[in-house]
Design an enzyme around this catalytic site. Structure first.
Site, PDB file in Angstrom:
ATOM      1  N   GLY A 150       0.832  -1.189   0.000  1.00 52.95           N
ATOM      2  CA  GLY A 150       0.000   0.000   0.000  1.00 52.95           C
ATOM      3  C   GLY A 150       0.867   1.239   0.000  1.00 52.95           C
ATOM      4  O   GLY A 150       2.032   1.182   0.412  1.00 52.95           O
ATOM      5  N   GLN A 170       2.617  10.100   1.373  1.00 54.50           N
ATOM      6  CA  GLN A 170       3.960   9.500   1.415  1.00 54.50           C
ATOM      7  C   GLN A 170       4.826   9.908   0.224  1.00 54.50           C
ATOM      8  O   GLN A 170       6.026   9.640   0.217  1.00 54.50           O
ATOM      9  CB  GLN A 170       3.869   7.970   1.479  1.00 54.50           C
ATOM     10  CG  GLN A 170       3.314   7.463   2.810  1.00 54.50           C
ATOM     11  CD  GLN A 170       3.196   5.956   2.828  1.00 54.50           C
ATOM     12  OE1 GLN A 170       2.241   5.416   2.287  1.00 54.50           O
ATOM     13  NE2 GLN A 170       4.170   5.270   3.399  1.00 54.50           N
ATOM     14  N   CYS A 212       6.008   0.114   7.792  1.00 54.73           N
ATOM     15  CA  CYS A 212       5.582   1.245   6.972  1.00 54.73           C
ATOM     16  C   CYS A 212       6.740   1.634   6.059  1.00 54.73           C
ATOM     17  O   CYS A 212       7.888   1.681   6.497  1.00 54.73           O
ATOM     18  CB  CYS A 212       5.202   2.411   7.882  1.00 54.73           C
ATOM     19  SG  CYS A 212       4.748   3.905   6.991  1.00 54.73           S
ATOM     20  N   LEU A 213       6.430   1.939   4.791  1.00 50.63           N
ATOM     21  CA  LEU A 213       7.480   2.318   3.836  1.00 50.63           C
ATOM     22  C   LEU A 213       8.154   3.638   4.232  1.00 50.63           C
ATOM     23  O   LEU A 213       9.240   3.942   3.754  1.00 50.63           O
ATOM     24  CB  LEU A 213       6.893   2.436   2.425  1.00 50.63           C
ATOM     25  CG  LEU A 213       6.417   1.119   1.793  1.00 50.63           C
ATOM     26  CD1 LEU A 213       5.663   1.397   0.497  1.00 50.63           C
ATOM     27  CD2 LEU A 213       7.593   0.174   1.537  1.00 50.63           C
ATOM     28  N   HIS A 245      -4.363   1.300   7.543  1.00 51.24           N
ATOM     29  CA  HIS A 245      -3.031   1.929   7.620  1.00 51.24           C
ATOM     30  C   HIS A 245      -2.952   3.122   6.638  1.00 51.24           C
ATOM     31  O   HIS A 245      -2.500   4.208   6.999  1.00 51.24           O
ATOM     32  CB  HIS A 245      -1.982   0.864   7.278  1.00 51.24           C
ATOM     33  CG  HIS A 245      -0.559   1.329   7.270  1.00 51.24           C
ATOM     34  ND1 HIS A 245       0.394   0.826   8.132  1.00 51.24           N
ATOM     35  CD2 HIS A 245       0.089   2.236   6.492  1.00 51.24           C
ATOM     36  CE1 HIS A 245       1.559   1.421   7.885  1.00 51.24           C
ATOM     37  NE2 HIS A 245       1.403   2.276   6.889  1.00 51.24           N
ATOM     38  N   GLU A 246      -3.426   2.901   5.408  1.00 53.65           N
ATOM     39  CA  GLU A 246      -3.334   3.961   4.386  1.00 53.65           C
ATOM     40  C   GLU A 246      -4.273   5.123   4.705  1.00 53.65           C
ATOM     41  O   GLU A 246      -3.923   6.289   4.493  1.00 53.65           O
ATOM     42  CB  GLU A 246      -3.642   3.399   2.988  1.00 53.65           C
ATOM     43  CG  GLU A 246      -2.761   2.234   2.544  1.00 53.65           C
ATOM     44  CD  GLU A 246      -1.271   2.456   2.750  1.00 53.65           C
ATOM     45  OE1 GLU A 246      -0.817   3.621   2.655  1.00 53.65           O
ATOM     46  OE2 GLU A 246      -0.554   1.479   3.027  1.00 53.65           O
ATOM     47  N   HIS A 269      -2.652   7.369   7.049  1.00 58.03           N
ATOM     48  CA  HIS A 269      -1.688   8.262   6.394  1.00 58.03           C
ATOM     49  C   HIS A 269      -2.368   9.527   5.878  1.00 58.03           C
ATOM     50  O   HIS A 269      -1.793  10.613   5.934  1.00 58.03           O
ATOM     51  CB  HIS A 269      -1.021   7.556   5.201  1.00 58.03           C
ATOM     52  CG  HIS A 269       0.210   6.784   5.571  1.00 58.03           C
ATOM     53  ND1 HIS A 269       1.282   7.341   6.214  1.00 58.03           N
ATOM     54  CD2 HIS A 269       0.544   5.485   5.348  1.00 58.03           C
ATOM     55  CE1 HIS A 269       2.222   6.422   6.390  1.00 58.03           C
ATOM     56  NE2 HIS A 269       1.797   5.280   5.882  1.00 58.03           N
TER      57      HIS A 269
END
Ligand code: ZN
Length: 188
Positions: free
Chosen positions: A69, A74, A113-114, A155-156, A159
């Site tokens: 994702g 981000q 997380c990226l 999660h997204e 963000h």
């Protein structure tokens, strides 16, 4: 798939070329403590070619970074959209997503997380969510997600509101994560 964690896929089997591609993708994804990660994104109102290009770029970055994702914040774009890939399905784009229903049943699992490299923390999420959103043409979509895809979507969505996994974990895990992040910052 057993080692997937939140936004991340298991990278244990990547060859050196794929790892290099992953590093390049990660370098184009905002990393903690970039202020964009703390901002609330705005509703998308224009469903045009530039939105489509943004979604394409985000999808490519997600795949190269070995993520499941990626949210627009981000990549420093304050618009409410994210891309995600549920299991081996085609990657999907959700614009102006919102949770309209979520299960009372929750599960605590490790999440990465990226934008927070080398951090894995336990996060409690609903096991099932129903999301209403729009696609790239502005048409309404409604999705019911379970297990990992439900976790990724939550999660997204976080963000897009400037919320990170370190905000949702235990005090002990947060302390440890912050120490890891600080150590990386002092090395950089
Ligand atoms: Zn993330």
């Amino acid at each position: 798939m057993a080692d997937d964690a939140g936004e991340l896929r298991d990278t244990g089997d990547l060859d050196s070329e794929a790892l290099a591609r992953r590093r390049l993708a990660l370098s184009q994804i905002r990393q903690y403590p970039d202020p964009a990660l703390r901002m609330r994104a705005n509703e998308v109102e224009q469903f045009d070619e530039s939105l489509r290009q943004l979604a394409e770029r985000m999808t490519a970055l997600m795949i190269d970074a070995y993520g499941v994702g990626l949210a627009a914040t981000q990549v420093g774009v304050l618009q409410r959209l994210f891309v995600f890939q549920a299991e081996d399905d085609e990657p999907r784009v959700l614009v102006n997503p919102r949770i309209v229903q979520q299960s009372d049943e929750v599960e605590m699992e490790e999440e990465g997380c990226l934008s927070l490299q080398r951090v894995l923390v336990p996060v409690e999420r609903s096991v099932q969510v129903t999301i209403e959103a729009q696609d790239l043409d502005g048409d309404d979509v409604r999705l019911q997600l379970d297990e990992l895809p439900a976790r990724v979507a939550q999660h997204e969505l976080d963000h897009l509101d400037g919320v990170l996994i370190v905000d949702r974990t235990t005090d002990d895990a947060r302390r440890e994560a912050m120490a890891t992040l600080r150590a990386q910052l002092s090395l950089a």
